[in-house]
Structures are given as structure tokens and as C-alpha cells.
Design a protein around this motif. Structure first.
Motif, PDB file in Angstrom:
ATOM      1  N   ASN A  30       0.856  -1.181   0.000  1.00  0.00           N
ATOM      2  CA  ASN A  30       0.000   0.000   0.000  1.00  0.00           C
ATOM      3  C   ASN A  30       0.894   1.233   0.000  1.00  0.00           C
ATOM      4  O   ASN A  30       1.600   1.481   0.979  1.00  0.00           O
ATOM      5  N   PRO A  31       0.914   2.017  -1.074  1.00  0.00           N
ATOM      6  CA  PRO A  31       1.805   3.187  -1.145  1.00  0.00           C
ATOM      7  C   PRO A  31       1.657   4.136   0.044  1.00  0.00           C
ATOM      8  O   PRO A  31       2.625   4.792   0.437  1.00  0.00           O
ATOM      9  N   ALA A  32       0.486   4.196   0.620  1.00  0.00           N
ATOM     10  CA  ALA A  32       0.251   5.099   1.750  1.00  0.00           C
ATOM     11  C   ALA A  32       1.078   4.721   2.976  1.00  0.00           C
ATOM     12  O   ALA A  32       1.297   5.551   3.862  1.00  0.00           O
ATOM     13  N   ASP A  33       1.529   3.457   3.029  1.00  0.00           N
ATOM     14  CA  ASP A  33       2.334   3.002   4.171  1.00  0.00           C
ATOM     15  C   ASP A  33       3.797   3.392   4.038  1.00  0.00           C
ATOM     16  O   ASP A  33       4.579   3.162   4.969  1.00  0.00           O
ATOM     17  N   LEU A  44       5.971  11.271  13.994  1.00  0.00           N
ATOM     18  CA  LEU A  44       5.730  10.230  13.001  1.00  0.00           C
ATOM     19  C   LEU A  44       6.830   9.179  13.106  1.00  0.00           C
ATOM     20  O   LEU A  44       8.012   9.494  12.966  1.00  0.00           O
ATOM     21  N   ILE A  45       6.466   7.921  13.355  1.00  0.00           N
ATOM     22  CA  ILE A  45       7.440   6.860  13.616  1.00  0.00           C
ATOM     23  C   ILE A  45       7.144   5.646  12.741  1.00  0.00           C
ATOM     24  O   ILE A  45       5.993   5.207  12.627  1.00  0.00           O
ATOM     25  N   LYS A  46       8.184   5.119  12.119  1.00  0.00           N
ATOM     26  CA  LYS A  46       8.122   3.834  11.447  1.00  0.00           C
ATOM     27  C   LYS A  46       9.024   2.872  12.220  1.00  0.00           C
ATOM     28  O   LYS A  46      10.235   3.063  12.303  1.00  0.00           O
ATOM     29  N   GLU A  54      12.087  -1.215   1.629  1.00  0.00           N
ATOM     30  CA  GLU A  54      11.372  -0.543   0.537  1.00  0.00           C
ATOM     31  C   GLU A  54      11.751   0.940   0.511  1.00  0.00           C
ATOM     32  O   GLU A  54      12.440   1.437   1.398  1.00  0.00           O
ATOM     33  N   GLN A  55      11.301   1.641  -0.510  1.00  0.00           N
ATOM     34  CA  GLN A  55      11.497   3.091  -0.571  1.00  0.00           C
ATOM     35  C   GLN A  55      10.544   3.778   0.390  1.00  0.00           C
ATOM     36  O   GLN A  55       9.403   3.336   0.566  1.00  0.00           O
ATOM     37  N   PHE A  56      11.031   4.864   1.016  1.00  0.00           N
ATOM     38  CA  PHE A  56      10.150   5.639   1.898  1.00  0.00           C
ATOM     39  C   PHE A  56      10.427   7.125   1.665  1.00  0.00           C
ATOM     40  O   PHE A  56      11.582   7.558   1.658  1.00  0.00           O
TER      41      PHE A  56
END
Length: 336
Positions: A30-33, A44-46, A54-56
Motif C-alpha cells: 500500500n503506497p500510503a504506508d 511520526l514513527i516507522k 522498501e522506498q520511503f
């Protein structure tokens, strides 16, 4: 009597070769992720595993605290202002564009920024960082740590002893008014609002850093230096030496690179070992400084467990150190 192709009475039929299993289809992303966009005054935390190579991207954020705590393929940061951002470790490149007044802590293979201003960076970069059409950019060595960082750097293919944070290349160099300068190293560990990231405990920050802090082009406290060269496949020996160097001497600069044969001949001319010019793989150089450092390094390599790895390293003679270290760390460029 039966021939070679006859079947014996009662023999089992030949077994058919099982068909290979079809590869499991990759889950649709899902591109939104994989983007933080148009956020303001937010944390904002990943977490680890949420990006997974992946790309972010980060775009159009204002006054945000952003933590990308996972290994990443590549990352773009666009139109962000007054933000504090951690990115990494990144397997390929980080590209910062049209950002202002941001503090960034980044671990990547390649770093580039364009049309940015008034940004502070604590950087790990495997190649020379590049700035373009940017002003008042400040750089320090990466100084950040958490439990998963070492494994993430390994997955991203980043070697902690190959950091060129200080070798900034400016496409728009201005001798009268430089577009970049060195950031006080003490500030590097204060660029992020870590109290806003509950994922990282204080004890993680206090552990010995995965990426050693190097002086680079800062003034060195001693002109007496020692230049140690490690042959390919010496990772454990390098880590042992780095740990000792951080605690005993001042770490000036480090680099890992695959050299051409003529460069190897120059680097090892003093050793009179022709086979060294045939080395295949990465050569790692570590330069330290301090009073009596040359003798102390030799004593360490002779009187500790590192003596077992002596065949995989060479200590450059004192009289050759200045010229060869300059060529190794500054003159010989990476192959693109």
C-alpha cells in the motif's frame, strides 16, 4: 531375456519428477504506508520491520519529529521545514530537496541535497556527500544508536568503518562565502527530540555506538598519527581494532575501498610484498592520532589477541604515513 529398455515383472512404474512449487506471490504494498505527507506538528514513527527495505518518502511536513527506524532502499525528503528527521539505514541514496531549517540524522550509501538552506546534519555516508544550490548547510559525524541499528546497517550493506561524512562536494562552491561548514560534534547527538520517540530506551542510546565518531577534516589534537591497513575479509579484526581505537586513541578517519592494482602497488611499495598488489576485495584503512600512538598501536597488535590476525593487516611506516594516508583518504576516488 529382456533388453535394456524392458521392464522387470512387477517393477514399480517410474516416478515422475515433482513439479517445482510456484513462487509465493509478493504481497501487494500500500503506497500510503511508505510516505509521510503534508503533516504538521506531529510525531511520526516507522518501527523496525515496517519499511523492510522498501522506498520511503517524506514530503511537505512542518515542525514534525520523524523517526524511520528501519532499513530502507532509498528515500526522498521534499519541501520539509522546521523538522527533525532520522532516516536510515538506506541501502542506496537519500535525496533532500527544497528543505529549510531541518535537523537530520542519516545513515546512507549516498547523500545529496538540492535547494536547501539552514539545515544541520549528523551523517553516515559511504560516498562523498553532495550539495547543490544550497546554503548554510552544517555537517557532523553520525552519532546515534539503538539496538537494531547494527543489523539494519548490515541488511542495507553499510559498513560502519566506511564513513565519508566530512568529504562534502559542493556543485556551487563559493570560496568567499562557503555553502557548508562543520557542525560542532557535540550538537550531533542533540539534533533529534528523542523524548518524543518511546520506541528507543535511554540504555540503547548509551551503548557503544555502531558507527564510530571520526574527526574527518576537523583539527586533530595530535600530529602524531598511525595508519593501519586491513586486507580483505578482516571484518572481525577491524571491529576489534576499532573498539580499541575508540577507547585508547583519537579516531581520525576510516575508509573501505577496492583499489586498482597501481594504487595497491603505491600503497604497499614499502612492504616489498608483490602479492599485496594482487589483492581482490575491499581494503580498509583506519587512521588514529595521539601521543606515542605509533608505538602503542604496534604494542597492541603484538601483545593482545589481535596478534592472531597480524597477517591480515599492515601498519604503514611513520615516514610514509602522511603521503599514503592523504592518497588513500583524499586522492583516490571511489569508482562510480
Amino acid at each position: 531375456m529382456g533388453g535394456c529398455d524392458s521392464k522387470a515383472k512387477g517393477a514399480s512404474p517410474a516416478k515422475t519428477k515433482p513439479k517445482p512449487k510456484a513462487a509465493k506471490p509478493r504481497a501487494k504494498l500500500n503506497p500510503a504506508d511508505y510516505i509521510f505527507s503534508q503533516r504538521k506538528d506531529a510525531v511520526l514513527i516507522k518501527e523496525e520491520g515496517s519499511v523492510a527495505g522498501e522506498q520511503f518518502n517524506v514530503e511537505e511536513c512542518r515542525n514534525c519529529d520523524i523517526f524511520l527506524l528501519d532499513n530502507i532502499a532509498t528515500s526522498f525528503v521534499d519541501e520539509c521545514h522546521d523538522c527533525r528527521i532520522f532516516i536510515g539505514p538506506v541501502e542506496t541514496s537519500v535525496f533532500i530537496r527544497n528543505c529549510s531549517n531541518c535537523s537530520l540524522v542519516i545513515a546512507c550509501q549516498q547523500y545529496r541535497c538540492r535547494e536547501c538552506q539552514d539545515c544541520k546534519l549528523a551523517l553516515f555516508c559511504g560516498t562523498e556527500p553532495i550539495i547543490e544550490s544550497s546554503q548554510n548547510m552544517q555537517f557532523a559525524c553520525f552519532d546515534f544508536n539503538y539496538f537494531s541499528l547494527r543489523g539494519q546497517m548490515t541488511r542495507a550493506g553499510l559498513k560502519p568503518w566506511n564513513n565519508k561524512w566530512w568529504m562534502v562536494y559542493d556543485f556551487n562552491k563559493n570560496e568567499d562565502k562557503p555553502n557548508w561548514s562543520l557542525l560542532d560534534q557535540a550538537e550531533a547527538s542533540r539534533l533529534l527530540n528523542l523524548e518524543k520517540c518511546p520506541s528507543i530506551a535511554q540504555e540503547e542510546l548509551e551503548n557503544e555506538g555502531v558507527v564510530p565518531v571520526t574527526l574527518g577534516s576537523r583539527p586533530w589534537p595530535s600530529q602524531e598519527t598511525c595508519f593501519v591497513v586491513f586486507l580483505p575479509d578482516s571484518e572481525h579484526l577491524i571491529e576489534a581494532f576499532m573498539s580499541r581505537a575508540v577507547s585508547s586513541w583519537t579516531l581520525c578517519r576510516t575508509r573501505a575501498v577496492q583499489l586498482k592494482e597501481d594504487q595497491l602497488k603505491t600503497l604497499f611499495a614499502w612492504a616489498k610484498e608483490p602479492r599485496l598488489a594482487k589483492c581482490r576485495g575491499e581494503i580498509t584503512g583506519i587512521q588514529v592520532c595521539g601521543n606515542n600512538v605509533f608505538k602503542e598501536v604496534q604494542d597492541t597488535l603484538t601483545n593482545t589477541g589481535m596478534v592472531t590476525g597480524a597477517k591480515n593487516l599492515r601498519v604503514v611506516p611513520q615516514k610514509e604515513t602522511e603521503s599514503l594516508s592523504k592518497q588513500f583518504f583524499e586522492t583516490w576516488k571511489d569508482e562510480v
